[in-house]
Design an enzyme around this catalytic site. Structure first.
Site, PDB file in Angstrom:
ATOM      1  N   LYS A 270       0.832  -1.217   0.000  1.00  0.00           N
ATOM      2  CA  LYS A 270       0.000   0.000   0.000  1.00  0.00           C
ATOM      3  C   LYS A 270       0.864   1.264   0.000  1.00  0.00           C
ATOM      4  O   LYS A 270       0.625   2.193  -0.771  1.00  0.00           O
ATOM      5  CB  LYS A 270      -0.922  -0.016   1.219  1.00  0.00           C
ATOM      6  CG  LYS A 270      -1.738   1.266   1.440  1.00  0.00           C
ATOM      7  CD  LYS A 270      -2.759   1.498   0.342  1.00  0.00           C
ATOM      8  CE  LYS A 270      -3.499   2.826   0.532  1.00  0.00           C
ATOM      9  NZ  LYS A 270      -4.456   2.788   1.655  1.00  0.00           N
TER      10      LYS A 270
ATOM     11  N   LYS B 193      -0.462  11.257   5.334  1.00  0.00           N
ATOM     12  CA  LYS B 193      -0.226  10.172   6.297  1.00  0.00           C
ATOM     13  C   LYS B 193       0.481   8.990   5.629  1.00  0.00           C
ATOM     14  O   LYS B 193       1.475   8.460   6.152  1.00  0.00           O
ATOM     15  CB  LYS B 193      -1.556   9.710   6.882  1.00  0.00           C
ATOM     16  CG  LYS B 193      -1.478   8.399   7.653  1.00  0.00           C
ATOM     17  CD  LYS B 193      -2.846   7.773   7.840  1.00  0.00           C
ATOM     18  CE  LYS B 193      -2.736   6.327   8.267  1.00  0.00           C
ATOM     19  NZ  LYS B 193      -4.044   5.661   8.362  1.00  0.00           N
TER      20      LYS B 193
END
Length: 309
Positions: free
Chosen positions: A176, A251
């Site tokens: 990811k 983030k």
């Protein structure tokens, strides 16, 4: 080994912009879903989609064969497992599927905690944003054993279009953050190209027509085009309402840069993107799609000292 399927009881923790529609899709596919979130509004909204509201995380997990978490950070996931009682409340052998995007080390710690408590675990972060969560077209990147991935198959199929087994615990999170590091840098490159085109008198559509059929073709251009006009469904044509918000991109880039540092990888482009997105998300990018970063690129161009032009 039990495989999750229609009729399986699923505890779903974290019913926000992503988790809410994911839980609703599970309920729509015939899973018995008990949901919990610290936001009463989120719980009420998801309850209208066929999800049964639970009074606490532990209450949701009691008797559940599968526990799905979609939470903001690794600390939240580990706290939910331990402090909030998910591991203790779930029956022995429950399958814990964490769909949050968290640090690789935290993902591995979550696996270890689940297994020490007699459960199975899979890290399965997603790609596809709010639209993908709503439409059930997410891509899952999974880390864990092959039997755990197979057991989760019907569950992931109910929420997404594709699931890839990336490797052992933590591999899903690794995939990811690598993917999103590329996404962020390609979006910046596409944004810089459009801003340069603007300054050189190029029409957005003309430049898009060239790049979308040439070597510059990429998802950041053809699906999430940062300028209004060429791609009607892109956030740029909808006031940059977030499909994937700038703070979330910031983030993920922070996680990617941290992982690169720990792995001894020089990721100069990723680090530059992380710094830019961190500042953008904290200021004008808060609450906007990450592709709105093109506004920052335009402003940076006007701030270049004359001596450097």
């Amino acid at each position: 080994m039990v495989t999750a399927g229609a009729g399986t009881t699923v505890a779903f923790l974290g019913l926000g912009a992503m988790g809410g529609p994911m839980a609703a899709n599970l309920a729509g596919a015939g899973f018995r879903v008990r949901g919990f979130d610290v936001s009463a509004e989120a719980v009420a909204r998801t309850e209208r989609s066929g999800v049964t509201a639970a009074g606490s995380a532990a209450e949701a997990a009691a008797g559940a064969e599968v526990v799905v978490t979609m939470l903001p950070s690794g600390r939240h996931v580990l706290d939910a497992y331990r402090r909030d009682g998910l591991l203790a409340a779930a029956p022995a052998g429950a399958l814990f599927v964490d769909c949050s995007t968290i640090d690789v080390a935290d993902a591995r710690a979550a696996h270890e905690a689940a297994r020490a408590a007699g459960h199975r675990a899979l890290d399965a972060p997603v790609s596809g944003g709010v639209v993908g969560a709503t439409d059930g077209t997410l891509t899952f990147m999974a880390g864990g054993t092959e039997p755990e991935f197979t057991a989760a198959g019907p569950l992931l199929d109910a929420m997404g279009r594709r699931a890839v087994h990336c490797g052992p615990p933590g591999a899903g999170q690794a995939a990811k953050i690598c993917n999103n590091m590329v996404l962020a840098t390609s979006t910046l490159a596409v944004s810089e190209a459009f801003v340069l085109g603007e300054r050189l008198g190029l029409d957005h559509q003309a430049l898009y027509d060239v790049m979308s059929t040439a070597s510059a073709q990429c998802w950041s251009l053809t699906t999430n085009c940062p300028v209004p006009g060429p791609v009607p469904a892109s956030p740029a044509n909808h006031d940059y309402r977030p499909g994937f918000s700038a703070p979330l991109m910031a983030k993920d880039l922070r996680l990617a840069v941290s992982a690169a540092r720990q792995a001894g990888v020089v990721a100069d482009f990723g680090a530059r993107a992380a710094a830019l997105y961190a500042d953008f998300a904290e200021h004008e990018g808060a609450g906007r799609d990450f592709s709105a970063v093109i506004d920052r690129v335009r402003r940076l161009g006007t701030e270049v000292p004359a001596a450097r032009r």
